[in-house]
Design an enzyme around this catalytic site. Sequence first.
Site, PDB file in Angstrom:
ATOM      1  N   ARG A 265       0.837  -1.203   0.000  1.00  0.00           N
ATOM      2  CA  ARG A 265       0.000   0.000   0.000  1.00  0.00           C
ATOM      3  C   ARG A 265       0.882   1.267   0.000  1.00  0.00           C
ATOM      4  NH1 ARG A 265      -5.644   1.328   1.253  1.00  0.00           N
ATOM      5  NH2 ARG A 265      -5.801   3.028   2.744  1.00  0.00           N
TER       6      ARG A 265
ATOM      7  N   ILE B 233      -8.389   7.828  -0.795  1.00  0.00           N
ATOM      8  CA  ILE B 233      -8.551   6.385  -0.955  1.00  0.00           C
ATOM      9  C   ILE B 233      -9.222   5.882   0.315  1.00  0.00           C
ATOM     10  CG2 ILE B 233      -6.164   5.976  -0.126  1.00  0.00           C
ATOM     11  CD1 ILE B 233      -6.242   3.352  -1.698  1.00  0.00           C
ATOM     12  N   SER B 234     -10.128   4.939   0.180  1.00  0.00           N
ATOM     13  CA  SER B 234     -10.861   4.404   1.325  1.00  0.00           C
ATOM     14  C   SER B 234      -9.923   3.646   2.254  1.00  0.00           C
ATOM     15  CB  SER B 234     -11.936   3.428   0.864  1.00  0.00           C
ATOM     16  OG  SER B 234     -12.755   4.014  -0.094  1.00  0.00           O
ATOM     17  N   GLN B 235     -10.378   3.437   3.491  1.00  0.00           N
ATOM     18  CA  GLN B 235      -9.605   2.626   4.446  1.00  0.00           C
ATOM     19  C   GLN B 235      -9.490   1.205   3.872  1.00  0.00           C
ATOM     20  OE1 GLN B 235     -13.444   2.556   7.140  1.00  0.00           O
ATOM     21  NE2 GLN B 235     -11.842   1.397   8.155  1.00  0.00           N
TER      22      GLN B 235
ATOM     23  N   PHE C 165     -18.229   8.117   0.485  1.00  0.00           N
ATOM     24  CA  PHE C 165     -17.221   8.185  -0.581  1.00  0.00           C
ATOM     25  C   PHE C 165     -17.197   9.584  -1.182  1.00  0.00           C
ATOM     26  CE2 PHE C 165     -15.509   4.028  -2.047  1.00  0.00           C
ATOM     27  CZ  PHE C 165     -16.056   3.219  -1.062  1.00  0.00           C
TER      28      PHE C 165
END
Length: 209
Positions: free
Chosen positions: A25, A48-50, A194
């Site tokens: 990541r 960016i999402s978790q 989001f």
Amino acid sequence: MVAEQLEARGIDDPELLRAFATVERHAFVDGDEPYGDHALPVGSGQTISQPYVVARMTQIARPTEGWTDANILEIGTGSGYQAAILAEMGAKVTSIERHEGLAASARTRLRYAGYANVEVHVGDGTAGWAGAGPYRSILVTAGGPSVPQPLLEQLHRSGGRLVMPVGSREHQFLTLVERDGDDVRSTELEPVVFVPLIGQYGLVEEREV
Ligand code: SAM
């Protein structure tokens, strides 16, 4: 990250867990806490999402036949991390990003990480990318008021799966759409937040309102 954030919350697909353990990541997001249990900025005002949300969306979108050689469309390339997870599992990924700078950076990061099976295009992903369809799965990684019609049309007629945050600008529900011929079944799952899906079949950019 895999044990504490994914497995502990019920993500149990070994293929998916292996991909999360393999894709670095930190090669896709900058900053001090690339593996933190939260969303992160990726530039151009986007996030960016978790990790858990990326894993959950991927788990929901999994084609019945598995990921190997599956033709997948992602809307919202962002950092390229979600695309890398899909590619790591053997999928052939077409990903669309509306911000040219993000698309260019994601292309570089994906190439550097060795994922040749991802094509990144700049454009309005709400129109999909008909040329490479139909798709076994479509992942929309930005939130909109409804599933764009062109995406439904580009979904595989037999068992195609689409996952997208559907709702208002502020709050959405992760929604799974399953296609069987002309039948389209939609299931609302958990609440999520989001960044907005901006485009012809999505939302208007806020400063234009
Ligand atoms: N999947 C990404 C990752 O792994 O880093 C994170 C995506 S971020 C939550 C949402 C992305 O969708 C943003 O980069 C945003 O610019 C993009 N986006 C929003 N509307 C779009 C559209 N109509 N077409 C393509 N990209 C769009």
